[in-house]
Design a protein around this motif. Structure first.
Motif, PDB file in Angstrom:
ATOM      1  N   HIS A 235       3.145  42.642  22.729  1.00  0.00           N
ATOM      2  CA  HIS A 235       3.676  41.382  21.726  1.00  0.00           C
ATOM      3  C   HIS A 235       5.575  40.649  22.205  1.00  0.00           C
TER       4      HIS A 235
ATOM      5  N   VAL B 244       7.991  34.207  19.400  1.00  0.00           N
ATOM      6  CA  VAL B 244       8.076  34.727  18.837  1.00  0.00           C
ATOM      7  C   VAL B 244       9.562  34.646  19.181  1.00  0.00           C
TER       8      VAL B 244
ATOM      9  N   MET C 299       7.790  30.375  16.489  1.00  0.00           N
ATOM     10  CA  MET C 299       6.971  31.196  17.240  1.00  0.00           C
ATOM     11  C   MET C 299       5.701  29.870  17.576  1.00  0.00           C
TER      12      MET C 299
ATOM     13  N   ASP D  58       0.118  42.411  16.793  1.00  0.00           N
ATOM     14  CA  ASP D  58       0.570  41.692  16.740  1.00  0.00           C
ATOM     15  C   ASP D  58       1.456  40.763  14.801  1.00  0.00           C
TER      16      ASP D  58
ATOM     17  N   TYR E 231       4.326  42.582  15.072  1.00  0.00           N
ATOM     18  CA  TYR E 231       5.682  42.502  16.207  1.00  0.00           C
ATOM     19  C   TYR E 231       5.643  40.953  15.320  1.00  0.00           C
ATOM     20  N   LYS E 232       5.479  40.276  14.330  1.00  0.00           N
ATOM     21  CA  LYS E 232       5.835  39.102  13.563  1.00  0.00           C
ATOM     22  C   LYS E 232       6.554  39.972  12.244  1.00  0.00           C
TER      23      LYS E 232
ATOM     24  N   LYS F 169      10.608  40.120  13.897  1.00  0.00           N
ATOM     25  CA  LYS F 169      11.356  39.240  14.190  1.00  0.00           C
ATOM     26  C   LYS F 169      11.307  38.672  12.447  1.00  0.00           C
TER      27      LYS F 169
ATOM     28  N   SER G 277      12.324  26.902  10.134  1.00  0.00           N
ATOM     29  CA  SER G 277      10.796  27.565  11.465  1.00  0.00           C
ATOM     30  C   SER G 277      10.607  26.573  12.000  1.00  0.00           C
TER      31      SER G 277
END
Length: 176
Positions: A106, A112, A128, A141, A144-145, A148, A165
């Motif tokens: 990812h 992201v 994102m 996933d 990973y988010k 970040k 954002s």
């Protein structure tokens, strides 16, 4: 006053910080045991977390120095972290090595982005790109988010100035 979702930066006087930290720690003790199992486990694994002002300030700043909301955010942080990474990583800072192959895949897709925060002004940025993707490993996933997002959350300037954002929704995802 907030205009367009942009609130004034709070003047973090030593008195405000000290009082808010003490009140937040009191609020953490009021959370029912059944709801704070992950928090208690993290504190057992790393006792220094209970007095880590820098760490507690992350939650206080996120909730504009409301100790009740900050305590709630902190215990939920550990609940989610336990769910995503397990007990082994509950009390440690998540690194790229913790993402596993799925999380690194990812990362390579780059959906992201968290560009470096301008320390002279401005806000942090979380971008994102979301689409009609066929995510085969949702846990990877989300790990990973999490990684970040924590890049921004751990940045003191972003904590104080806030984060913008930007979500970009578009058609089908074409994996490289």
């Amino acid at each position: 006053d907030e205009i367009h979702g942009v609130a004034d930066i709070i003047d973090e006087t030593p008195e405000l910080v000290s009082r808010s930290l003490a009140e937040m720690r009191e609020e953490l003790l009021k959370i029912p045991k059944r709801r704070r199992r992950a928090l208690d486990r993290a504190l057992f694994l790393k006792p220094s977390l209970s007095s880590d002002d820098k760490f507690h300030l992350i939650f206080l700043r996120a909730e504009r120095f409301d100790p009740v909301k900050a305590a709630g955010k902190m215990y939920r942080h550990f609940n989610h972290k336990l769910e995503l990474f397990g007990e082994e990583k509950l009390a440690k800072r998540i690194t790229l090595d913790d993402l596993g192959e799925g999380g690194m895949a990812h990362m390579r897709w780059g959906a992201v982005q968290t560009p470096v925060v301008n320390k002279n002004g401005g806000r942090g940025l979380f971008f994102m790109a979301a689409c009609n993707e066929n995510v085969k490993d949702w846990l990877a996933d989300m790990r990973y988010k999490w990684y970040k997002i924590m890049e921004l959350v751990e940045d003191e300037h972003a904590q104080k100035a806030g984060v913008v954002s930007i979500l970009c929704f578009h058609g089908e995802w074409q994996h490289p």
